[in-house]
Design an enzyme around this catalytic site. Structure first.
Site, PDB file in Angstrom:
ATOM      1  CB  SER A   8      -0.899   0.026   1.238  1.00 34.31           C
ATOM      2  OG  SER A   8      -1.544   1.282   1.348  1.00 34.31           O
ATOM      3  CG  HIS A  33      -3.903  -1.788  -1.515  1.00 34.97           C
ATOM      4  ND1 HIS A  33      -4.878  -2.665  -1.901  1.00 34.97           N
ATOM      5  CD2 HIS A  33      -4.463  -0.983  -0.580  1.00 34.97           C
ATOM      6  CE1 HIS A  33      -5.987  -2.422  -1.220  1.00 34.97           C
ATOM      7  NE2 HIS A  33      -5.762  -1.396  -0.416  1.00 34.97           N
ATOM      8  CG  ASP A  35      -5.410   2.143   0.703  1.00 37.85           C
ATOM      9  OD1 ASP A  35      -6.385   1.383   0.608  1.00 37.85           O
ATOM     10  OD2 ASP A  35      -4.324   1.803   1.195  1.00 37.85           O
ATOM     11  CG  MET A  37      -8.192   7.167   2.065  1.00 40.50           C
ATOM     12  SD  MET A  37      -7.209   7.427   3.557  1.00 40.50           S
ATOM     13  CE  MET A  37      -6.567   5.787   3.830  1.00 40.50           C
ATOM     14  CG  HIS A  66      -9.311  -0.094  -0.549  1.00 36.28           C
ATOM     15  ND1 HIS A  66      -8.710  -0.224   0.685  1.00 36.28           N
ATOM     16  CD2 HIS A  66     -10.651  -0.104  -0.321  1.00 36.28           C
ATOM     17  CE1 HIS A  66      -9.639  -0.327   1.608  1.00 36.28           C
ATOM     18  NE2 HIS A  66     -10.829  -0.248   1.028  1.00 36.28           N
ATOM     19  CG  MET A  68     -11.043   3.201   1.886  1.00 37.32           C
ATOM     20  SD  MET A  68      -9.856   3.252   3.233  1.00 37.32           S
ATOM     21  CE  MET A  68      -8.347   3.080   2.295  1.00 37.32           C
ATOM     22  CG  MET A 137     -11.425  -2.490   5.555  1.00 37.03           C
ATOM     23  SD  MET A 137      -9.948  -2.024   4.608  1.00 37.03           S
ATOM     24  CE  MET A 137      -9.046  -1.022   5.823  1.00 37.03           C
ATOM     25  N   GLY A 142      -8.866   4.497   7.157  1.00 38.52           N
ATOM     26  CA  GLY A 142      -8.643   5.937   7.155  1.00 38.52           C
ATOM     27  C   GLY A 142      -7.248   6.362   7.533  1.00 38.52           C
ATOM     28  CG  PHE A 143      -6.084   7.503  10.374  1.00 41.23           C
ATOM     29  CD1 PHE A 143      -5.660   8.803  10.088  1.00 41.23           C
ATOM     30  CD2 PHE A 143      -7.369   7.317  10.854  1.00 41.23           C
ATOM     31  CE1 PHE A 143      -6.499   9.879  10.300  1.00 41.23           C
ATOM     32  CE2 PHE A 143      -8.215   8.391  11.079  1.00 41.23           C
ATOM     33  CZ  PHE A 143      -7.788   9.678  10.794  1.00 41.23           C
ATOM     34  N   GLY A 145      -0.659   2.450   9.576  1.00 46.17           N
ATOM     35  CA  GLY A 145       0.129   2.171  10.768  1.00 46.17           C
ATOM     36  C   GLY A 145      -0.641   1.636  11.950  1.00 46.17           C
ATOM     37  CG  ASP A 177      -5.839  -2.340   3.354  1.00 47.13           C
ATOM     38  OD1 ASP A 177      -4.747  -2.139   3.916  1.00 47.13           O
ATOM     39  OD2 ASP A 177      -6.445  -1.454   2.719  1.00 47.13           O
ATOM     40  N   GLY A 178      -4.609  -3.809   6.360  1.00 41.74           N
ATOM     41  CA  GLY A 178      -4.532  -3.125   7.652  1.00 41.74           C
ATOM     42  C   GLY A 178      -3.895  -3.970   8.735  1.00 41.74           C
TER      43      GLY A 178
END
Length: 226
Positions: A8, A33, A35, A37, A66, A68, A137, A142-143, A145, A177-178
């Site tokens: 990502s 990936h 993302d 947003m 992806h 979002m 997910m 949204g964030f 780390g 993801d995540g």
């Protein structure tokens, strides 16, 4: 089933993004990936079509986009036109999930649906057979780390069993993801995921080396489970 690493770019250094992407490819990552947003469906704003379009000429990877984004139908054609290979929308982001899936296919792209951690698998009941990918997910979106929410591994396991029961496991990729790290990826693979998204875990330090380490783990899993 083929395993894929999908780094990502949220974890990348955007001042050196093109070079970072090429390092993941050098390390053997066959997906990338992206993302997107919108600051509405999730609190953060990331990037959009111009950035994806600018990366497309330099990368041979599968662009795993992806979205979002609230009401993603507004942008599906533009995402396809700028170079997406897979377009994934959130079940929570549109009341017209079937329409969104059909729009993606009409653009000649693979269609995915993403579910937030607490969203039940039952929302997929009537569209599952039309999908190419389901993204679970592992964190609240949204964030970058964040740490993996433990129950999402059970959710992957349950979805894997559902796909097997419906005879769809070979047709549909199962992505997470995540919160993915080298320490938990084996447990995730055991649960049934075959597309692994990792951001911070790939882009911190030597990107090519870390990508290669992840890929070796995925290939070893493939060999073990032939």
């Amino acid at each position: 089933m083929r395993m894929h690493l999908s780094p990502s770019i949220l974890g990348a250094d955007f001042s050196n993004l093109g070079a970072n992407v090429l390092e993941t490819q050098k390390g053997g990552a066959d997906y990338l990936h992206l993302d997107v947003m919108d600051g509405s469906f999730v609190p953060s704003i990331s990037f959009g079509m111009p950035l994806i379009r600018s990366l497309r000429p330099i990368s041979e990877q599968v662009f795993d986009v992806h979205m979002m984004v609230q009401n993603p139908e507004r942008y599906i054609k533009e995402m396809a036109d700028c170079g997406a290979d897979i377009i994934t929308v959130h079940a929570e982001a549109t009341p017209h999930l079937d329409r969104a899936v059909q729009m993606i296919h009409e653009c000649g792209k693979k269609a995915g649906i993403s579910l937030n951690p607490s969203t039940p698998l039952s929302v997929l009941d009537w569209v599952l057979a039309d999908l190419d990918l389901v993204l679970i997910m592992g964190v609240n979106p949204g964030f970058g780390g964040q740490k993996l929410i433990p129950y999402t591994i059970d959710k992957i396991r349950n979805l894997n069993e559902l796909l097997e029961q419906r005879g769809l496991r070979e047709k549909i990729d199962l992505e997470i993801d995540g919160g993915v790290t080298k320490d938990n990826v084996t447990e995730i693979l055991e649960a049934g995921a075959n597309v692994i998204v990792a951001g911070s875990a790939v882009f911190r330090g030597d990107i090519a080396k870390t990508s290669a380490e992840f890929v070796r783990m995925l290939r070893a899993w493939e060999q073990k489970n032939v």
